[in-house]
Scaffold this motif. Sequence first.
Motif, PDB file in Angstrom:
ATOM      1  N   HIS A 112      24.256  90.617  81.216  1.00 30.60           N
ATOM      2  CA  HIS A 112      23.639  91.677  80.420  1.00 30.60           C
ATOM      3  C   HIS A 112      22.911  91.114  79.216  1.00 30.60           C
ATOM      4  CE1 HIS A 112      26.792  94.552  82.240  1.00 30.60           C
ATOM      5  NE2 HIS A 112      25.646  94.761  82.832  1.00 30.60           N
TER       6      HIS A 112
ATOM      7  N   LYS B 247      20.407 103.459  79.416  1.00 32.30           N
ATOM      8  CA  LYS B 247      20.912 104.038  80.666  1.00 32.30           C
ATOM      9  C   LYS B 247      19.934 103.772  81.805  1.00 32.30           C
ATOM     10  CE  LYS B 247      22.351 108.449  82.663  1.00 32.30           C
ATOM     11  NZ  LYS B 247      22.524 109.885  82.393  1.00 32.30           N
TER      12      LYS B 247
ATOM     13  N   SER C  42      23.001 101.061  83.079  1.00 33.05           N
ATOM     14  CA  SER C  42      23.863 102.050  83.728  1.00 33.05           C
ATOM     15  C   SER C  42      24.401 102.984  82.657  1.00 33.05           C
ATOM     16  CB  SER C  42      25.041 101.354  84.410  1.00 33.05           C
ATOM     17  OG  SER C  42      25.878 100.801  83.417  1.00 33.05           O
TER      18      SER C  42
END
Lengths: 415, 153
Positions: A183, A207, A211
């Motif tokens: 990430h 988002k 996610s």
Amino acid sequence: MSCERVFNPSLKNKPVVVLSNNDGCVVARSAEAKRLGIKMGIPYFQIKQFEKTHGLIALSSNYRLYGEMSNRVMAIILLMLTRSEQEIYSIDECFVELTQYLANYNLTDIAFAIKNRILKWVGLPVCVGLGPTKTLAKLANHWAKTEPKFNGVCNWQTIDAQERDAWLKRTPVSEVWGVGRQHSKVLAEMGIHTVAALASTDPMRIKKQFSVVMARTVMELQGVCCLEIDNIQVAKLQIISSRTFGKRLTELEQLHDVITVYTTRAHRKLRQDGSVCGIITAFIQTNKFREQDPQYYKSHSISIAVATDDVVILAHAARTAVSHIYKKGFDYQKAGVILSSISPKGAKTQSLFDLDPIVDSKKEALMSTLEAVTSRFGKNSLGLGTSSLTGQTWEMTRGNCSPDYFSEEGLPPVY
Amino acid sequence: MHTSIELTDLMQIFIPDDDDDAIQKAYLSANSGFQSPAAEYSTTGGDINSICVINKLATYRMRAASESMIHAGIGLNDIVVVDRSLNPKHRSVVIVEYNNDLIVRRFMKDQVGQHSTTWLKAENPKFISIHPKEGDLIVIWGVLTRVIKNLMV
């Protein structure tokens, strides 16, 4: 590291490392070991020479010791609260809900009280992070660990706003709970490198890119609580039990033995959850790091007619699966079982294949007896076939393990 | 700087153990048809733990590896019960970290008027007592509560 030093003060002020299963790599380092340049996760054989040159001490993991100390720490914290307010997250971390004490107590004082009590009763130094959300509490905990001025307790709410901003800008985004290496790379490409940057990003944008889980992390950083204290033990959806062997194995019979042990272990967790399992998968593999050796990795799944928690059935299925995939001529280094298609016991629908209820209750009695014996005399006291006998060549190598300080034979000596 | 708070006003102190008589009695009365006249009384046979262990979470067992405290009744290989939650008082027997070892000595606090001297006495003339100097740091590991001797032949 701290656990070992409680009972063996001669480990203080020395370079000490604790090794993973099979003495493979470094999982804990003392400050002195860090200063020698020993990195986390480095394979043991790469730093072995420090034993002669710098007096490095390498200890095997003493799970019994760490487990007992962890239980005490969690129980001490629980003594101070009620069960619904504590969520045990790992062997050395837990979340605690303190909102209800806000009106009458200074939460920083409570945190110090807990920290000091643990240090006194168990001898372990812990750090406490307080915050309006779990993610912020974890961040505060990181600061408590790395900034000496906090003396081990950091309260997000009470840090001077300007100092807080400065720290947010200095802390890399990878330190945020839920943001791993992968990430961080993607965030870096988006121009987000610090916690401050992530906290000021629109959750909707996150988002889309990642996610909803990551979006929640951003909202938590912004002070919006999305994750509640969860102390309800949720039944696992999949139970895996596997280990690397101490020695390479080649024979089918040996693999049968190990798979029976792993099935027994997984079965224990299944019973603890009150679940039954419908599919068992077994896998065997060679050492993927020894590229010069021929490689083999295969797995096989067996579907069980009626979801069961009967260890005899599961072990038999696991051995059948191994027989199916075993090939002679390979040096196997690891094996495991995966229990899946898990459902709560008692929820099963009637089927033509359902066992006779009398046989069922006998099996239940057998399992209860097995559990009672193993809980009183130890996990390896009773098992299926020859699988539980110690001294097997595939058992984990733990060359330099400190004694079990809680057993009769291992009580720490005092002079 | 932080203040130390009285923990008693925050939380419950009494946690019944699993083999607590109260739980045992409740279980028995729920399950037996016949109400024994002895039902009121303890049926757990007495519990050594309740004599030896006051605060389970801070209690540890250790083994005497020398005769440094023989005159206090601690013999070689005796098991000692150590409580980390207690604070030493004058004449408490304590475990102390000294020269990378854990050693047993008697905690002595000699009061002369306003001034007090703390030292650690060996209960065996063959072993050294420790007299810390001004500024020395002595870490008390815990306070001994019981010694368990094996008398079997």
